[in-house]
Design an enzyme around this catalytic site. Structure first.
Site, mmCIF file in Angstrom:
data_model
loop_
_atom_site.group_PDB
_atom_site.id
_atom_site.type_symbol
_atom_site.label_atom_id
_atom_site.label_comp_id
_atom_site.label_asym_id
_atom_site.label_seq_id
_atom_site.Cartn_x
_atom_site.Cartn_y
_atom_site.Cartn_z
ATOM 1 N N SER A 15 0.818 -1.217 0.000
ATOM 2 C CA SER A 15 0.000 0.000 0.000
ATOM 3 C C SER A 15 0.851 1.265 0.000
ATOM 4 C CB SER A 15 -0.930 -0.003 1.209
ATOM 5 O OG SER A 15 -1.822 -1.093 1.151
ATOM 6 N N GLY A 16 1.846 1.332 0.881
ATOM 7 C CA GLY A 16 2.684 2.526 0.966
ATOM 8 C C GLY A 16 3.580 2.697 -0.237
ATOM 9 N N GLU A 35 9.440 -5.844 -6.367
ATOM 10 C CA GLU A 35 8.539 -6.650 -5.551
ATOM 11 C C GLU A 35 8.847 -8.123 -5.786
ATOM 12 O OE1 GLU A 35 6.406 -8.363 -3.154
ATOM 13 O OE2 GLU A 35 6.117 -6.182 -3.103
ATOM 14 N N CYS A 43 -2.144 -6.094 2.631
ATOM 15 C CA CYS A 43 -3.566 -5.759 2.688
ATOM 16 C C CYS A 43 -4.351 -6.405 1.562
ATOM 17 C CB CYS A 43 -3.753 -4.238 2.655
ATOM 18 S SG CYS A 43 -5.488 -3.732 2.701
ATOM 19 N N CYS A 48 -6.148 -7.559 4.923
ATOM 20 C CA CYS A 48 -7.464 -7.000 5.207
ATOM 21 C C CYS A 48 -8.505 -7.255 4.118
ATOM 22 C CB CYS A 48 -7.357 -5.511 5.512
ATOM 23 S SG CYS A 48 -6.166 -4.602 4.516
ATOM 24 N N LYS A 51 -9.460 -11.092 4.063
ATOM 25 C CA LYS A 51 -10.051 -11.375 5.377
ATOM 26 C C LYS A 51 -11.451 -10.784 5.479
ATOM 27 C CE LYS A 51 -8.973 -8.728 8.593
ATOM 28 N NZ LYS A 51 -8.065 -7.915 9.427
ATOM 29 N N GLY A 177 -4.264 -12.650 21.274
ATOM 30 C CA GLY A 177 -5.438 -11.956 21.788
ATOM 31 C C GLY A 177 -5.727 -10.659 21.063
ATOM 32 N N TYR A 179 -6.274 -8.245 17.284
ATOM 33 C CA TYR A 179 -7.379 -8.151 16.326
ATOM 34 C C TYR A 179 -7.386 -9.315 15.338
ATOM 35 C CZ TYR A 179 -4.258 -6.239 12.696
ATOM 36 O OH TYR A 179 -3.273 -6.066 11.753
ATOM 37 N N GLU A 183 -10.551 -11.788 14.985
ATOM 38 C CA GLU A 183 -11.253 -11.809 13.705
ATOM 39 C C GLU A 183 -11.353 -13.220 13.157
ATOM 40 O OE1 GLU A 183 -10.236 -7.299 12.121
ATOM 41 O OE2 GLU A 183 -8.882 -8.942 11.619
ATOM 42 N N ARG A 206 -5.781 -5.623 23.646
ATOM 43 C CA ARG A 206 -5.105 -4.608 24.452
ATOM 44 C C ARG A 206 -5.007 -3.301 23.654
ATOM 45 N NH1 ARG A 206 -2.224 -5.481 28.824
ATOM 46 N NH2 ARG A 206 -2.017 -7.705 28.345
ATOM 47 N N HIS A 438 -33.616 8.380 12.115
ATOM 48 C CA HIS A 438 -34.406 7.303 12.727
ATOM 49 C C HIS A 438 -35.191 6.525 11.676
ATOM 50 C CE1 HIS A 438 -36.702 5.362 15.922
ATOM 51 N NE2 HIS A 438 -37.796 5.611 15.218
ATOM 52 N N GLU A 443 -28.112 6.527 15.170
ATOM 53 C CA GLU A 443 -28.750 7.617 15.898
ATOM 54 C C GLU A 443 -28.414 7.589 17.385
ATOM 55 O OE1 GLU A 443 -33.088 7.525 16.484
ATOM 56 O OE2 GLU A 443 -33.031 5.442 15.790
#
Length: 449
Positions: A15-16, A35, A43, A48, A51, A177, A179, A183, A206, A438, A443
């Protein structure tokens, strides 16, 4: 003749690196990108994006059950085929790889599908042995999953391999523990696997607010996910039937089909020749950079996860953009790392921006906290007892909103707009003065008491 072969040589097309390459090329720079695997980075290729597609697939497990309450005659035995989802996801990864490649080429950047190492302040060497010179070198090699050291760890996999499993595991043990662990725990649980999460402490996620992480733990336990806290791996033995026998501290041995390590990520800085070129690394192997993404070697820069600042795709993209704007665009920019929103695509998802309640109390002293603990309308009709929790943390003296933390359906989609308000320094009164949309879950953010 030009002094160097290129104005910019980028190592890593994630990405960067891709953003820096495309923008720099648009500014007129002669750019090459090396590359060694596939264009798109973690990603797009093994993170991401695939996933999130698995998360979408997993949601159907509950949606199909809930559909009956909404009048849809869904078959009782609704089968799931892992291979179909896996192959469709991997096909989409191929599509994105092609689009990223095309984008670089259209911008005028040259793609070199080889590993490159730094062999001087202005020189890189390709795996083929060819040496190339460049006025600037940008390292954007990302990070890789950490694998804990213990006997038999070679029998485990990481998130990289999870997308390629030949079959759906009947029993899967997930180490960690954070993300990624939570996930994949939600994903495989919804697919019908028995999931065991092993963590060295009794704290998941955490860094997130204690209220939302405790709620996720409560919901995950209700869904049948098995947590083993204060446990560490002693060894893994592979049995004759192909199963894995896992030995944990303070636990009885457990037999599973797959062990997935989700114990953090390590910067990809080893073997790049950085230290030989004089580039300083920190204790974790991350490249040290200043606010302009420059290392201690003036011609060498770095962006993204290899710098170990905030390991998020949008951050890497912003760093790549800032680099190109500063070096080739004549528009010096730095990235603001304050109030960066984040999400955990668990079941249900978590989204957060700003300070947690604990952080706010430590920093500000006086804080006011507003919460809404409710069942989403869809869950009510579906007879699903799962509750959402929204929490707003405010400066007790000024009313400025310094943090918003949410767990519930579509929390990340809702938080993105709310994060703008936190970034802008708006007050609780600004939320109160906004008319509610609503009926919606969003909301609740303007009705908090």
């Amino acid at each position: 003749m030009a002094e160097y072969d290129y104005d910019l040589f980028v190592i890593g097309a994630g990405s960067g690196g891709v953003r820096a390459s495309r923008v720099s090329s648009a500014y007129g720079a002669r750019v090459a990108v090396a590359e060694e695997y596939r264009v798109g980075g973690t990603c797009v290729i093994r993170g991401c994006v695939p996933k999130k597609l698995l998360v979408y697939g997993a949601h159907f497990a509950e949606d199909l059950k809930d559909a009956k309450r909404f009048g849809w005659q869904v078959p009782i035995d609704c089968a799931f085929d892992w291979a179909t989802l896996r192959d469709n996801v991997l096909a989409d990864v191929d599509r994105l790889n092609g689009l990223y490649t095309q984008g670089l080429e259209n911008a005028g950047a040259e793609i070199i599908l080889e590993r490159a190492t730094v062999t001087g302040p202005h020189e890189v060497t390709l795996a083929s042995g060819k040496k190339i010179t460049s006025k600037y070198i940008l390292v954007a090699t990302g990070a890789h999953p950490h694998i804990p050291e213990f006997p038999g760890n070679e029998h485990g996999i990481t998130s990289n391999e999870a997308f390629h499993l030949e079959s759906l595991p009947r029993r899967i043990m997930i180490a960690g523990g954070g993300y990624i662990a939570n996930e994949f725990a939600g994903i495989f649980n919804e697919f019908g696997s028995h999931v065991i999460v092993v963590n060295r402490t009794d704290v998941i996620l955490r860094g997130y607010d204690h209220s939302v992480r405790d709620r996720l733990l409560q919901i995950s336990l209700t869904k049948g996910i098995d947590f083993r806290f204060h446990a560490e791996f002693e060894k893994i033995e592979k049995l004759e039937n192909g199963c894995l026998k896992v030995f944990l501290t303070g636990q009885e041995p457990v037999e599973v089909d797959v062990v997935l390590f989700a114990t953090g990520r390590v910067p990809n800085s080893t073997g790049l020749g950085l230290e030989e070129a004089g580039v300083e690394l920190d204790a974790k192997g991350a490249i040290k950079v200043d606010a302009q993404n420059r290392t201690n070697v003036d011609s060498i820069y770095a962006v993204g996860d290899v710098t170990n600042r905030i390991q998020l795709t949008p951050i890497a993209i912003r760093e790549g953009q800032a680099f190109a704007d500063t070096i080739f665009g004549g528009k010096p920019k730095t990235v603001d790392y304050g109030n960066v929103p984040s999400a955990v695509f668990s079941h249900p998802p978590i989204a957060a921006v700003g300070m947690t309640e604990g952080e706010a109390r430590n920093k500000l002293g006086s804080v006011k906290v507003y919460t809404s603990d409710f069942r989403a309308m869809k869950n009510v009709l579906a007879n699903r007892n799962e509750r959402a929790l929204y929490k707003m943390v405010c400066d007790g003296m000024t009313g400025r909103v310094v943090g918003i933390h949410m767990i519930g359906p579509d929390a990340p989609e809702i938080l993105q707009a709310a994060a703008v308000a936190v970034k802008a320094g708006l007050t609780k009164e600004a939320f109160d003065d906004t008319v509610a949309l609503h009926p919606s879950m969003a909301e609740e953010l303007v009705l908090l008491k």
